[in-house]
Each structure stands twice: as structure tokens, then as C-alpha cells.
Design an enzyme around this catalytic site. Structure first.
Site, mmCIF file in Angstrom:
data_model
loop_
_atom_site.group_PDB
_atom_site.id
_atom_site.type_symbol
_atom_site.label_atom_id
_atom_site.label_comp_id
_atom_site.label_asym_id
_atom_site.label_seq_id
_atom_site.Cartn_x
_atom_site.Cartn_y
_atom_site.Cartn_z
ATOM 1 N N ASP A 1 21.484 35.917 15.082
ATOM 2 C CA ASP A 1 21.670 36.679 16.318
ATOM 3 C C ASP A 1 20.784 37.930 16.212
ATOM 4 O O ASP A 1 21.182 38.940 15.634
ATOM 5 C CB ASP A 1 23.146 37.077 16.454
ATOM 6 C CG ASP A 1 23.409 37.907 17.699
ATOM 7 O OD1 ASP A 1 22.687 37.726 18.695
ATOM 8 O OD2 ASP A 1 24.336 38.743 17.672
ATOM 9 N N GLU B 1 20.480 32.271 19.219
ATOM 10 C CA GLU B 1 21.054 32.381 20.551
ATOM 11 C C GLU B 1 19.951 32.785 21.517
ATOM 12 O O GLU B 1 19.108 33.620 21.196
ATOM 13 C CB GLU B 1 22.172 33.429 20.564
ATOM 14 C CG GLU B 1 22.952 33.411 21.858
ATOM 15 C CD GLU B 1 24.289 34.135 21.762
ATOM 16 O OE1 GLU B 1 25.044 33.876 20.809
ATOM 17 O OE2 GLU B 1 24.577 34.948 22.648
ATOM 18 N N ASP C 1 28.032 40.950 14.743
ATOM 19 C CA ASP C 1 26.720 40.298 14.655
ATOM 20 C C ASP C 1 26.781 39.075 13.737
ATOM 21 O O ASP C 1 26.189 38.034 14.009
ATOM 22 C CB ASP C 1 25.676 41.293 14.126
ATOM 23 C CG ASP C 1 25.691 42.593 14.908
ATOM 24 O OD1 ASP C 1 25.085 42.627 15.995
ATOM 25 O OD2 ASP C 1 26.362 43.550 14.470
#
Lengths: 170, 170
Positions: free
Chosen positions: A10, A70, A143
Site C-alpha cells: 500500500d 492497491e 498501512d
């Protein structure tokens, strides 16, 4: 289905979460996770270097077979979108330079895979990641949880595919 | 003022221009230039890898001391901004991994430095780059000319500064 080590990422210009899981048949096992705190490096070029080096080290140490990112939320603020794009470019280069195929998933795909619905909250994602990977009691940053969620999403989408190489892969 | 080799870069997910000049006192000398045609690599992760590797090779071969990037035009189209940001992130990582300090200039700073006014056309930039670097007759791509223009801008801004390390550098 053979065992597979997946690295979920991420990316961000301040914090980049990363998480490694092993997919053993239908079982998912947590291997390692953490976050790179690139904001500590100062200005953008130094941050991106730290992000790149951090992810390269993770890939080198843990030898994943595949990676998943992502898809970035495209913000109304063009400058934020640009900054996030730059972080994402640095992350993608680290993964491809480690010879990892990189799959991409939207936020709603990730949430659906982990929580069962595309509009889940951050708290729900965190809780489900901990349950799926048997990490209750382990403290995860957001995160880190998000990165593990992307890895779980990739594992699930591989499992339900006849031809994993054809879906989500770039 | 000592001699200095400058690498200018105009990053993009399709074409990335690069240009090397030597600043010898007040004289600027063309060393090499070209463009990386990353669109040939296919999907984005492979493109960014090609961009990173191409710029890393240029830095390795020519050993510049400093690098300069044009600040990205933030588009109305968020997806374009994101894509360009990713290319820029990959370029920036290649430069910082080569231990180059990276300076950034806006498009109007570059045009002012090369043509003398911030709203110059692409054709004017191309012509002035050829005149300044004594490249009349040499065919340059637009990406190459833009990269050389950024390098010229960096050379000029260094020259007019008392403390070059304090301006434009990140």
C-alpha cells in the site's frame, strides 16, 4: 494449488505498508509485515529512494513470487494525485526490478475480498485481516493492515480463477 | 565556476527524453541525448521498469554530477496526472539511486531560461536548444529537446546563484 508467497503493498509518499503472506492450499499464513516511513527522509526524491530501497530489501529478504498493489484513489486534489502517483511509480519499479509480476486491485475489490463488502470501514478491514491471518493481539498499523488486505485479495482471486495469469495481472 | 555535467530528464509513461550537457564556465556543451520509448514494453509496470533501467544506464554510462527534472503539468484529467506521476516517480528513483541531487523546475522556468519568455512554443524551445548547444542540423525529438532545455535551465540557474546548492535543489 501450490504454495505461493505474496507481497501486498500500500504505497504512499509518507507511509508505505507492506505485508507478506503464504498461500498454502486454501490456508493463508502471515509471514511478515511493516511499513516504510519515507517521510523521515525529507524531500520527495529522498523519500522515493527510501521507499524503493525499503521494498527492494523486503523482496530480497523474503523472496515473494508475486506482488499486489492497491489501485490508487484518484483524489480531487491534483497535487495529491501526482504525489501519490510518484510514490506508486517508485514502488512499482522496486517490485518489477525484483522480477515480481504486479497485480492491481481496486479498494472495493480489496474490501470485498477481506470483509465481504466493498464499502467496509478501515476498522473492519483491520479486524478481518487479523482474523484471517490469525493475528489477534498483534498490533498492526493501518498501512500494514491495508497491505496485508491487498495480499489476501490477490490470494483469493488466484484461488477462484482457472487461469490466474489472466486476471488482475499486468 | 568548475565544470559540471548535468542530466536533464522529461519523464513520461510513453516517452522519456534525456539530455546531458557539460557546463564549462559560461559555455554549455552537448554530450548526449535520446529518449526511452517505454510504451514498447507494454503495460505500466513493465514500462516503468524500462524507464528506470534506461535512465540508470544513462547515469552509469555518462556519470553526470547533477540532475534536473521538469515539474509535471498537473492535468485536468486525474488519470493522466496519476500515470505521469508514476513515470516521474520511476525516473526520480533512477536518479536518486544513481546518487544524483535532483533539481526541479516548472515549465515556465525552463522556457524562460531557454527562450527568454515563459510562454514559448515547443518549436521555439527546440530552435533555441539547437542554437545554444550548437546542434543546428541535428535532428532532435521533442522529448530530447525538452530534456536538454531542463538541463540548460539548471545550468543557468546555477550560474546566477551565489549558493547553487540552495536553490531548486531537493
Amino acid at each position: 494449488m501450490s504454495n505461493l508467497r505474496i507481497l501486498g503493498v500500500d504505497p504512499g509518499s509518507r507511509y508505505t505498508g507492506w505485508g507478506l503472506i503464504d498461500q498454502e492450499g486454501s490456508r493463508l499464513k502471515w509471514i511478515a509485515s511493516g511499513r516504510i516511513e519515507a517521510y523521515r527522509a525529507g524531500e520527495l526524491p529522498a523519500r522515493l529512494k527510501m521507499l524503493f530501497q525499503g521494498l527492494s530489501d523486503v523482496a530480497q529478504s523474503h523472496q515473494p513470487a508475486e506482488a499486489a498493489l492497491e489501485q490508487v484513489f484518484v483524489s480531487v486534489n491534483a497535487q495529491s494525485t501526482l504525489t501519490l502517483g510518484q510514490a506508486r511509480g517508485a514502488a512499482m519499479v522496486a517490485l518489477t526490478m525484483a522480477d515480481l509480476p504486479v497485480a492491481e486491485y481496486s479498494a472495493s475489490q480489496v474490501k470485498s475480498a477481506v470483509v465481504g463488502q466493498g464499502k467496509a470501514s478501515k476498522t473492519q478491514v483491520m479486524s478481518m485481516v487479523q482474523i484471517i491471518l490469525n493475528l489477534q493481539g498483534k498490533k498492526l498499523t493501518e498501512d500494514e493492515a491495508d497491505a496485508l488486505a491487498v495480499a489476501i485479495c490477490h490470494a483469493n482471486s488466484r484461488q477462484f480463477m482457472d487461469r490466474p495469469e489472466l486476471r488482475g495481472m499486468r
